[in-house]
Design a protein around this motif. Structure first.
Motif, mmCIF file in Angstrom:
data_model
loop_
_atom_site.group_PDB
_atom_site.id
_atom_site.type_symbol
_atom_site.label_atom_id
_atom_site.label_comp_id
_atom_site.label_asym_id
_atom_site.label_seq_id
_atom_site.Cartn_x
_atom_site.Cartn_y
_atom_site.Cartn_z
ATOM 1 N N LEU A 13 -7.497 -10.094 -11.159
ATOM 2 C CA LEU A 13 -8.492 -8.676 -11.381
ATOM 3 C C LEU A 13 -8.626 -8.091 -9.769
ATOM 4 O O LEU A 13 -8.426 -7.005 -9.838
ATOM 5 N N VAL A 14 -9.246 -8.804 -9.058
ATOM 6 C CA VAL A 14 -9.501 -8.388 -7.562
ATOM 7 C C VAL A 14 -7.994 -8.022 -6.939
ATOM 8 O O VAL A 14 -7.965 -6.959 -6.364
ATOM 9 N N LYS A 15 -7.181 -8.924 -7.027
ATOM 10 C CA LYS A 15 -5.583 -8.413 -6.453
ATOM 11 C C LYS A 15 -5.159 -7.115 -7.139
ATOM 12 O O LYS A 15 -4.734 -6.255 -6.219
ATOM 13 N N ALA A 16 -5.375 -6.859 -8.369
ATOM 14 C CA ALA A 16 -4.817 -5.760 -8.766
ATOM 15 C C ALA A 16 -5.802 -4.442 -8.489
ATOM 16 O O ALA A 16 -4.979 -3.459 -7.976
ATOM 17 N N LEU A 17 -6.963 -4.650 -8.409
ATOM 18 C CA LEU A 17 -7.905 -3.741 -7.796
ATOM 19 C C LEU A 17 -7.414 -3.088 -6.515
ATOM 20 O O LEU A 17 -7.429 -1.898 -6.166
ATOM 21 N N GLN A 18 -7.205 -4.104 -5.578
ATOM 22 C CA GLN A 18 -6.923 -3.767 -4.119
ATOM 23 C C GLN A 18 -5.565 -3.265 -3.952
ATOM 24 O O GLN A 18 -5.392 -2.272 -3.241
ATOM 25 N N THR A 19 -4.516 -3.556 -4.952
ATOM 26 C CA THR A 19 -3.336 -3.142 -4.686
ATOM 27 C C THR A 19 -3.406 -1.477 -5.320
ATOM 28 O O THR A 19 -2.406 -0.786 -5.017
ATOM 29 N N ARG A 20 -4.075 -1.475 -6.574
ATOM 30 C CA ARG A 20 -4.175 -0.058 -6.996
ATOM 31 C C ARG A 20 -4.755 0.789 -5.937
ATOM 32 O O ARG A 20 -4.218 2.094 -5.863
ATOM 33 N N GLY A 21 -5.853 0.477 -5.391
ATOM 34 C CA GLY A 21 -6.447 1.429 -4.424
ATOM 35 C C GLY A 21 -5.356 1.556 -3.050
ATOM 36 O O GLY A 21 -5.503 2.817 -2.717
ATOM 37 N N VAL A 53 0.170 7.309 -2.588
ATOM 38 C CA VAL A 53 0.669 8.413 -3.257
ATOM 39 C C VAL A 53 -0.088 9.480 -3.103
ATOM 40 O O VAL A 53 0.629 10.778 -2.942
ATOM 41 N N LYS A 54 -1.496 9.429 -2.527
ATOM 42 C CA LYS A 54 -1.909 10.767 -2.068
ATOM 43 C C LYS A 54 -1.524 11.382 -0.792
ATOM 44 O O LYS A 54 -1.390 12.376 -0.302
ATOM 45 N N GLU A 55 -0.951 10.382 0.132
ATOM 46 C CA GLU A 55 -0.625 10.638 1.600
ATOM 47 C C GLU A 55 0.714 11.485 1.171
ATOM 48 O O GLU A 55 1.019 12.478 2.026
ATOM 49 N N ILE A 56 1.582 10.945 0.382
ATOM 50 C CA ILE A 56 2.808 11.543 0.088
ATOM 51 C C ILE A 56 2.702 12.964 -0.489
ATOM 52 O O ILE A 56 3.596 13.908 -0.001
ATOM 53 N N GLU A 57 1.752 13.114 -1.280
ATOM 54 C CA GLU A 57 1.275 14.451 -1.874
ATOM 55 C C GLU A 57 0.997 15.451 -0.859
ATOM 56 O O GLU A 57 1.494 16.683 -0.754
ATOM 57 N N GLU A 58 0.019 15.044 0.214
ATOM 58 C CA GLU A 58 -0.171 15.793 1.355
ATOM 59 C C GLU A 58 1.034 16.270 2.054
ATOM 60 O O GLU A 58 1.026 17.431 2.633
ATOM 61 N N TYR A 80 8.518 8.889 -4.313
ATOM 62 C CA TYR A 80 7.071 9.064 -4.480
ATOM 63 C C TYR A 80 6.762 8.853 -6.215
ATOM 64 O O TYR A 80 5.812 8.396 -6.802
ATOM 65 N N LEU A 81 7.940 9.267 -7.072
ATOM 66 C CA LEU A 81 7.952 8.988 -8.419
ATOM 67 C C LEU A 81 7.863 7.478 -8.798
ATOM 68 O O LEU A 81 7.200 6.975 -9.719
ATOM 69 N N THR A 82 8.560 6.674 -7.947
ATOM 70 C CA THR A 82 8.655 5.256 -8.056
ATOM 71 C C THR A 82 7.139 4.647 -7.885
ATOM 72 O O THR A 82 6.592 3.957 -8.388
ATOM 73 N N MET A 83 6.484 5.126 -6.492
ATOM 74 C CA MET A 83 5.125 4.723 -6.265
ATOM 75 C C MET A 83 4.221 5.043 -7.354
ATOM 76 O O MET A 83 3.326 4.239 -7.634
ATOM 77 N N GLN A 84 4.433 6.458 -7.813
ATOM 78 C CA GLN A 84 3.370 6.930 -8.879
ATOM 79 C C GLN A 84 3.459 6.058 -9.996
ATOM 80 O O GLN A 84 2.444 5.665 -10.614
ATOM 81 N N ASP A 85 4.734 5.816 -10.439
ATOM 82 C CA ASP A 85 4.867 4.849 -11.709
ATOM 83 C C ASP A 85 4.526 3.390 -11.653
ATOM 84 O O ASP A 85 3.839 2.851 -12.593
#
Length: 242
Positions: free
Chosen positions: A101-109, A115-120, A131-136
């Motif tokens: 769970l910790v690893k998944a949380l870190q990876t999601r963060g 994704v936010k950087e790419i949107e900017e 972008y679409l691949t990373m978002q998915d």
């Protein structure tokens, strides 16, 4: 704003376990395992603590041999031998799933940040394939977070049970289903980035997702080992029925 109980639970697990993960040794070894000596401890107390940690480490090493990634299993769980006594397969399975769970949380963060950087950078323009691949991938890892959280809650219900009945087996099945689904989602994220030619950032994402998949695979294997005794007892009981 009040935080949801599930969010608080995740954050408590994250803070307690990530502090230990930061200190995991690359290759744990019983011979190199040093006791943590504090002032005012007697020689007997120090020796007792060292023996307890050594037994815990030996138990972790033995249990990890039945996983798909034994070296990773030992690395990710070894730090707990320094700070806690693993008292049995139920405790070890809980720790292993918490690490996942910790690893998944870190990876999601990390994925949310990317994704936010790419949107900017795009600033409203048509999103590219990356972008679409990373978002998915972020959605898949987020699903893994939810499923592992549910699995850990359900594992607590298994641990509280004293009677091996259909309800107990139902809880066990739920844990297996949620962890298996979390593993599938993390693996899907890894498979979203095929080939070897990729940017450093993409390679980092793939590596993080791969780590989530591998520790989750190990956690599932350790839970299977724990649950096997319940399934065996249930099968034996069913065989005695007329």
């Amino acid at each position: 704003m009040k935080m949801a109980p599930q969010y608080l639970t995740i954050m408590i697990i994250f803070l307690s376990i990530s502090s230990c993960l930061a200190r995991v040794e690359p290759k744990p070894s019983l011979a190199r395992h040093k006791s943590q000596i504090t002032p005012n401890q007697t020689k007997t107390e120090i020796e007792t603590q060292a023996q307890t940690r050594n037994k815990t480490m030996a138990y972790i090493e033995s249990s990890c041999q039945g996983t798909r990634y034994p070296d990773l299993c030992m690395r990710s769980l070894a730090s707990f031998a320094k700070y806690s006594n693993v008292v049995g397969p139920d405790h070890l399975a809980h720790i292993a799933l918490s690490v996942s769970l910790v690893k998944a949380l870190q990876t999601r963060g990390y994925l949310l940040k990317v994704v936010k950087e790419i949107e900017e950078i795009n600033k409203g323009s048509e999103p590219g394939l990356a972008y679409l691949t990373m978002q998915d991938c972020e959605k898949q890892i987020s699903d893994s977070v939810d499923q592992l959280s549910q699995a850990i809650k359900e594992l607590r219900r298994v641990n509280k049970g004293t009677i091996i009945d259909d309800k107990m087996l139902w809880h066990i099945s739920n844990v297996e289903t949620w962890v298996s689904t979390a593993l599938t989602d993390a693996s899907y994220c890894v498979q979203s980035f095929p080939g070897h030619r990729m940017s450093k950032r993409t390679a980092t994402i793939k590596s993080k997702a791969q780590n989530v998949a591998e520790v989750t695979s190990n956690g599932l294997a350790l839970f299977h080992k724990y649950a096997a005794r319940y399934k065996a007892a249930a099968a034996a009981r069913a065989a005695k029925r007329p």
